[in-house]
Design an enzyme around this catalytic site. Structure first.
Site, PDB file in Angstrom:
ATOM      1  N   GLU A  54      18.637-133.405  70.297  1.00 21.04           N
ATOM      2  CA  GLU A  54      17.272-133.251  69.784  1.00 21.04           C
ATOM      3  C   GLU A  54      17.227-133.694  68.325  1.00 21.04           C
ATOM      4  O   GLU A  54      16.932-132.903  67.435  1.00 21.04           O
ATOM      5  CB  GLU A  54      16.801-131.797  69.925  1.00 21.04           C
ATOM      6  CG  GLU A  54      16.887-131.272  71.349  1.00 21.04           C
ATOM      7  CD  GLU A  54      16.336-129.872  71.524  1.00 21.04           C
ATOM      8  OE1 GLU A  54      15.573-129.424  70.644  1.00 21.04           O
ATOM      9  OE2 GLU A  54      16.661-129.229  72.541  1.00 21.04           O
ATOM     10  N   GLU A  93      20.055-122.176  73.927  1.00 19.05           N
ATOM     11  CA  GLU A  93      19.974-121.292  72.759  1.00 19.05           C
ATOM     12  C   GLU A  93      20.295-119.826  73.077  1.00 19.05           C
ATOM     13  O   GLU A  93      19.512-118.930  72.780  1.00 19.05           O
ATOM     14  CB  GLU A  93      18.593-121.424  72.108  1.00 19.05           C
ATOM     15  CG  GLU A  93      18.300-122.849  71.653  1.00 19.05           C
ATOM     16  CD  GLU A  93      16.882-123.033  71.109  1.00 19.05           C
ATOM     17  OE1 GLU A  93      16.140-122.045  71.007  1.00 19.05           O
ATOM     18  OE2 GLU A  93      16.530-124.185  70.793  1.00 19.05           O
TER      19      GLU A  93
END
Length: 360
Positions: free
Chosen positions: A250, A145
């Protein structure tokens, strides 16, 4: 009302068997499953999945809560579980702005450390962790991220102190610690054009410098009406065109309303509990369950369409009972994002996903 849209029919086949030869099917394991306190969850993992990812126990705040003091007990058991059961093992995550211990970025006076000090702390953390599991962990989410929705770098402590060089350094340190491990960049919102372009540019800069990177993790935190499946497909194609493996890392599909118009998976978001934001505490209406099920089917159709590009699809958790979605971004809600209900029974969609593979 359906309780998580489960089915009483026994699913004799397993997800991992159905998708054999197409791509790996994975699950994130929490500490209760690693410690075998959640025996029902462990049974599901063993039967249905052939890849596991550490949900929390390999994040830096857990592995090195104090500088130089490493806590490997849970991570050791996670790796041992994967080895014992012949699974593909993914370490998550080495460098992430969130869930990192405060000491990582500050000196004894509480001021930001120098660029040189932070680089050395990165080097030590990565080399110690990756080195411990050399030859045992198949792949690492090296950086997590680091790119924003519009494609620019996130102004994290890693970025503000080191600059964008922290990303190639992280991949370099990981490769030096285990030259045979696969190395991934992982992020959410990967179907967004801005982030897609930013990630592609970042990867190209690594490749031009011969910095090793093997794959892109597209976090699959989804809702009933986002992301746009066509944009998601564009990202699969764009990342694959870089010569990298593409992974859905995810995956969970929430049914609950989001308390903000800004759809994101930023883990730092937090809202006070609101009853109207928890509409399905007593069970999921059939109409919503049908929409949810169709979303899973549509995305798995997409994954099968591009099975030559996708190496793994990982669900972020095992059952609705222990999904992070129940408590994020608002604590105490009842969500239904995963393939197994709160009693660890396969939902009806599991059979449909298995049937999809028979049409290929």
């Amino acid at each position: 009302m359906l309780s998580g849209c489960s089915t009483s029919d026994e699913v004799s086949s397993s997800l991992k068997d159905a998708f054999q030869g197409k791509f790996l099917i994975g699950a994130a394991m929490n500490v209760d499953q690693i410690e075998v306190r959640d025996t029902a969850g462990v049974r599901v993992v063993k039967h249905h999945f052939n890849s596991i990812t550490a949900e929390n126990c390999m994040k830096s705040m857990h592995l090195q809560p104090e500088e130089g003091e490493f806590f490997f007990d849970e991570a050791d058991r996670f790796v041992e579980f994967g080895e014992k059961n012949g699974m593909h093992i993914v370490g998550h995550t080495l460098i992430w702005h969130s869930q990192a211990p405060d000491w990582f970025f500050i000196d004894e006076a509480g001021n930001d450390v120098s660029r040189e000090v932070l680089i050395e702390r990165m080097r030590n953390h990565i080399s110690t962790v990756v080195g411990r599991y050399k030859g045992r962990v198949d792949g690492w989410d090296v950086v997590n991220e680091a790119i924003l929705d519009d494609g620019i770098y996130r102004n994290s402590k890693f970025y503000s102190i080191i600059g964008e060089e922290f990303i190639p350094l992280a991949f370099q340190f990981a490769h030096e610690a285990d030259p045979d491990a696969e190395l991934y960049y992982n992020d959410y919102g990967m179907g967004l054009e801005g982030r897609r372009n930013g990630v592609v540019q970042m990867v190209k800069s690594l490749q031009e410098r011969n910095i090793p990177i093997d794959g892109i993790g597209m976090q699959g935190h989804m809702g009933l009406d986002y992301p746009d499946i066509n944009e998601y497909e564009k990202s699969i194609l764009a990342y694959s065109a870089l010569g990298l493996k593409v992974m859905i890392t995810e995956m969970d599909i929430i049914v609950l309303p989001f308390p903000s118009p800004d759809v994101t998976a930023e883990v730092s978001l937090s809202y006070e509990y609101q009853q109207e934001m928890n509409p399905y505490a007593a069970g999921l209406p059939d109409s919503v369950a049908t929409i949810w099920e169709n979303r899973y089917v549509d995305y798995f159709k997409l994954f099968l369409k591009h099975q030559d590009k996708i190496s793994r699809v990982t669900l972020w958790g095992v059952s609705d009972a222990n999904s992070w979605r129940n408590d994020w971004p608002m604590h105490g809600r009842t969500d239904y994002p995963l393939l197994f209900d709160r009693d660890y029974q396969p939902k009806a969609v599991v059979k449909k996903l298995i049937e999809l593979t028979e049409q290929q």
